[in-house]
Design a protein around this motif. Structure first.
Motif, PDB file in Angstrom:
ATOM      1  N   UNK A  75       0.830  -1.204   0.000  1.00 18.26           N
ATOM      2  CA  UNK A  75       0.000   0.000   0.000  1.00 18.26           C
ATOM      3  C   UNK A  75       0.871   1.263   0.000  1.00 18.26           C
ATOM      4  N   UNK A  76       0.584   2.221  -0.886  1.00 20.38           N
ATOM      5  CA  UNK A  76       1.381   3.451  -0.924  1.00 20.38           C
ATOM      6  C   UNK A  76       1.119   4.338   0.282  1.00 20.38           C
ATOM      7  N   UNK A  77       2.180   4.897   0.859  1.00 20.08           N
ATOM      8  CA  UNK A  77       2.071   5.852   1.966  1.00 20.08           C
ATOM      9  C   UNK A  77       3.111   6.944   1.781  1.00 20.08           C
ATOM     10  N   UNK A  78       2.833   8.097   2.359  1.00 21.68           N
ATOM     11  CA  UNK A  78       3.864   9.123   2.517  1.00 21.68           C
ATOM     12  C   UNK A  78       4.455   8.921   3.910  1.00 21.68           C
ATOM     13  N   UNK A  79       5.758   8.759   3.970  1.00 19.02           N
ATOM     14  CA  UNK A  79       6.437   8.405   5.214  1.00 19.02           C
ATOM     15  C   UNK A  79       7.329   9.575   5.631  1.00 19.02           C
ATOM     16  N   UNK A  80       6.976  10.230   6.730  1.00 15.65           N
ATOM     17  CA  UNK A  80       7.732  11.385   7.230  1.00 15.65           C
ATOM     18  C   UNK A  80       8.856  10.887   8.134  1.00 15.65           C
ATOM     19  N   UNK A  81      10.079  11.354   7.871  1.00 16.98           N
ATOM     20  CA  UNK A  81      11.198  10.771   8.603  1.00 16.98           C
ATOM     21  C   UNK A  81      12.200  11.783   9.153  1.00 16.98           C
ATOM     22  N   UNK A  82      12.052  13.079   8.832  1.00 19.39           N
ATOM     23  CA  UNK A  82      13.004  14.056   9.362  1.00 19.39           C
ATOM     24  C   UNK A  82      12.377  15.445   9.322  1.00 19.39           C
ATOM     25  N   UNK A  83      13.049  16.390   9.962  1.00 19.41           N
ATOM     26  CA  UNK A  83      12.569  17.770  10.024  1.00 19.41           C
ATOM     27  C   UNK A  83      13.655  18.709   9.508  1.00 19.41           C
ATOM     28  N   UNK A  84      13.267  19.931   9.155  1.00 18.94           N
ATOM     29  CA  UNK A  84      14.233  20.925   8.710  1.00 18.94           C
ATOM     30  C   UNK A  84      15.118  21.342   9.876  1.00 18.94           C
ATOM     31  N   UNK A  85      16.251  21.953   9.573  1.00 14.36           N
ATOM     32  CA  UNK A  85      17.277  22.226  10.583  1.00 14.36           C
ATOM     33  C   UNK A  85      16.798  23.156  11.699  1.00 14.36           C
ATOM     34  N   UNK A  86      15.915  24.086  11.380  1.00 14.80           N
ATOM     35  CA  UNK A  86      15.436  25.029  12.403  1.00 14.80           C
ATOM     36  C   UNK A  86      14.051  24.653  12.919  1.00 14.80           C
ATOM     37  N   UNK A  87      13.762  23.361  12.876  1.00 18.57           N
ATOM     38  CA  UNK A  87      12.412  22.910  13.229  1.00 18.57           C
ATOM     39  C   UNK A  87      12.030  23.244  14.667  1.00 18.57           C
ATOM     40  N   UNK A  88      12.931  23.004  15.607  1.00 15.35           N
ATOM     41  CA  UNK A  88      12.586  23.212  17.013  1.00 15.35           C
ATOM     42  C   UNK A  88      12.137  24.651  17.260  1.00 15.35           C
ATOM     43  N   UNK A  89      12.822  25.602  16.664  1.00 16.66           N
ATOM     44  CA  UNK A  89      12.439  27.015  16.813  1.00 16.66           C
ATOM     45  C   UNK A  89      11.054  27.257  16.219  1.00 16.66           C
ATOM     46  N   UNK A  90      10.810  26.678  15.050  1.00 20.75           N
ATOM     47  CA  UNK A  90       9.503  26.853  14.411  1.00 20.75           C
ATOM     48  C   UNK A  90       8.393  26.218  15.254  1.00 20.75           C
ATOM     49  N   UNK A  91       8.672  25.054  15.829  1.00 17.47           N
ATOM     50  CA  UNK A  91       7.690  24.392  16.677  1.00 17.47           C
ATOM     51  C   UNK A  91       7.341  25.245  17.881  1.00 17.47           C
ATOM     52  N   UNK A  92       8.353  25.731  18.587  1.00 18.93           N
ATOM     53  CA  UNK A  92       8.085  26.530  19.790  1.00 18.93           C
ATOM     54  C   UNK A  92       7.378  27.832  19.434  1.00 18.93           C
ATOM     55  N   UNK A  93       7.729  28.435  18.308  1.00 23.83           N
ATOM     56  CA  UNK A  93       7.038  29.656  17.865  1.00 23.83           C
ATOM     57  C   UNK A  93       5.560  29.378  17.643  1.00 23.83           C
ATOM     58  N   UNK A  94       5.249  28.240  17.033  1.00 22.54           N
ATOM     59  CA  UNK A  94       3.851  27.915  16.735  1.00 22.54           C
ATOM     60  C   UNK A  94       3.049  27.656  18.003  1.00 22.54           C
ATOM     61  N   UNK A  95       3.728  27.161  19.040  1.00 24.56           N
ATOM     62  CA  UNK A  95       3.033  26.855  20.298  1.00 24.56           C
ATOM     63  C   UNK A  95       2.885  28.070  21.207  1.00 24.56           C
ATOM     64  N   UNK A  96       3.831  28.988  21.134  1.00 25.24           N
ATOM     65  CA  UNK A  96       3.819  30.121  22.062  1.00 25.24           C
ATOM     66  C   UNK A  96       3.197  31.377  21.468  1.00 25.24           C
ATOM     67  N   UNK A  97       2.857  31.348  20.165  1.00 27.07           N
ATOM     68  CA  UNK A  97       2.240  32.524  19.559  1.00 27.07           C
ATOM     69  C   UNK A  97       0.914  32.840  20.243  1.00 27.07           C
ATOM     70  N   UNK A  98       0.578  34.100  20.313  1.00 22.27           N
ATOM     71  CA  UNK A  98      -0.679  34.513  20.954  1.00 22.27           C
ATOM     72  C   UNK A  98      -1.849  34.135  20.059  1.00 22.27           C
ATOM     73  N   UNK A  99      -2.862  33.556  20.675  1.00 23.34           N
ATOM     74  CA  UNK A  99      -4.033  33.132  19.909  1.00 23.34           C
ATOM     75  C   UNK A  99      -5.085  34.236  19.863  1.00 23.34           C
TER      76      UNK A  99
END
Length: 308
Positions: A284-308
């Motif tokens: 069965x065909x799947x898209x398999x995610x296996x890594x993140x971009x180099x500045x991922x951690x910063x992008x993740x924390x920005x997305x979580x701490x941004x004001x809603x």
């Protein structure tokens, strides 16, 4: 910016104690929901609860709580399956019926970050709706059975829980031919949340404060296993939906295979289980995610701490 219509199906368990053994439940579903609540390009059509990390009644209550307190109660919440699919007696539920209604109105991307039971039931009850599903994004899978889900350095292996709790649901999705994207342990094991991150997360907003507080016991469990932080499994799947350019993936083929259970210590081919394996060749065909971009951690924390 194009708005993406999504449905969240989750075994939310933030702050819950485990019902089958000592310790606290996973908190990463909460990170996924909080990130999606804050994303400007996401419209959440509904949230459904499913059993998994905790009992269905607790998952349903927590979904209601997050919608009411951190999403201004604007997202409807539905109670889904409390057990895995039984092919001899397939029963629908409020979540499946609500998802079917939503799919009749528009195409949806489904984020299924617990067992895929509700999605499986939907496809059995309403096979004509499969073309309305743009993509199902799940947290499951590995390349080979010896790719262990290592937690800390104490020799403990975690289960591929979402898959393990309902193998049949995955098989139903594959046979239906709906597009499947997997965000497995391979990718989440490369992302860490530590004590400094929890301090940043606790930025005064109610949802952030709630999640940071309940993440402390979860973090402590990981540190007790020899880790310096924890892997936020489900947030890799939500991040993929929000910003797929931050996630590195490849097209593979998936299949179910039986091998000795890697979570059982000293297992001399006595205990076996199904594995969801993804390789260049398979069924069965799947898209398999296996890594993140180099500045991922910063992008993740920005997305979580941004004001809603």
């Amino acid at each position: 910016m194009e708005t993406k219509n999504i449905w969240i199906d989750t075994d939310l368990s933030v702050g819950m104690k485990r019902h089958i053994r000592e310790g606290y439940c996973d908190v990463d579903d909460g990170y996924a929901l909080l990130q999606l609540f804050k994303a400007e390009n996401i419209h959440i059509k509904g949230i459904s609860a499913v059993f998994g990390n905790t009992l269905i009644d607790d998952a349903y209550r927590l979904c209601q709580q997050m919608s009411k307190e951190f999403a201004k109660n604007e997202i409807p919440v539905y109670k889904g399956a409390g057990t895995a699919i039984d092919l001899s007696k397939v029963e629908t539920n409020d979540a499946v019926e609500a998802l079917a209604t939503a799919l009749k109105e528009t195409q949806l991307t489904i984020l299924a970050i617990g067992p895929a039971t509700n999605v499986g039931i939907l496809l059995l009850q309403y096979p004509e709706l499969k073309n309305q599903i743009k993509e199902v994004v799940l947290v499951a899978g590995r390349r080979k059975p010896t790719d262990y889900f290592k937690i800390g350095n104490q020799g403990n292996h975690a289960r591929d829980l979402n898959f393990d709790l309902d193998n049949q649901a995955f098989n139903i999705m594959f046979e239906a031919g709906v597009p499947v994207t997997l965000c497995p342990f391979e990718i989440s094991s490369k992302v860490w949340i530590g004590s400094d991150d929890l301090k940043k997360l606790d930025n005064g907003e109610a949802g952030n404060k709630w999640l940071a507080e309940h993440s402390q016991p979860w973090l402590a469990q990981w540190i007790n296993q020899g880790a310096s932080g924890f892997n936020p499994f489900d947030v890799l799947a939500s991040h993929y939906i929000i910003s797929p350019e931050d996630i590195i993936s490849e097209d593979l083929k998936a299949q179910l295979e039986i091998h000795p259970d890697d979570t059982v210590k000293d297992n001399d081919k006595l205990v076996f289980k199904n594995y969801l394996l993804c390789r260049s060749e398979g069924s069965f065909p799947v898209k398999y995610c296996h890594d993140v971009v180099s500045d991922y951690h910063e992008k993740l924390m920005d997305s979580l701490t941004k004001k809603s």
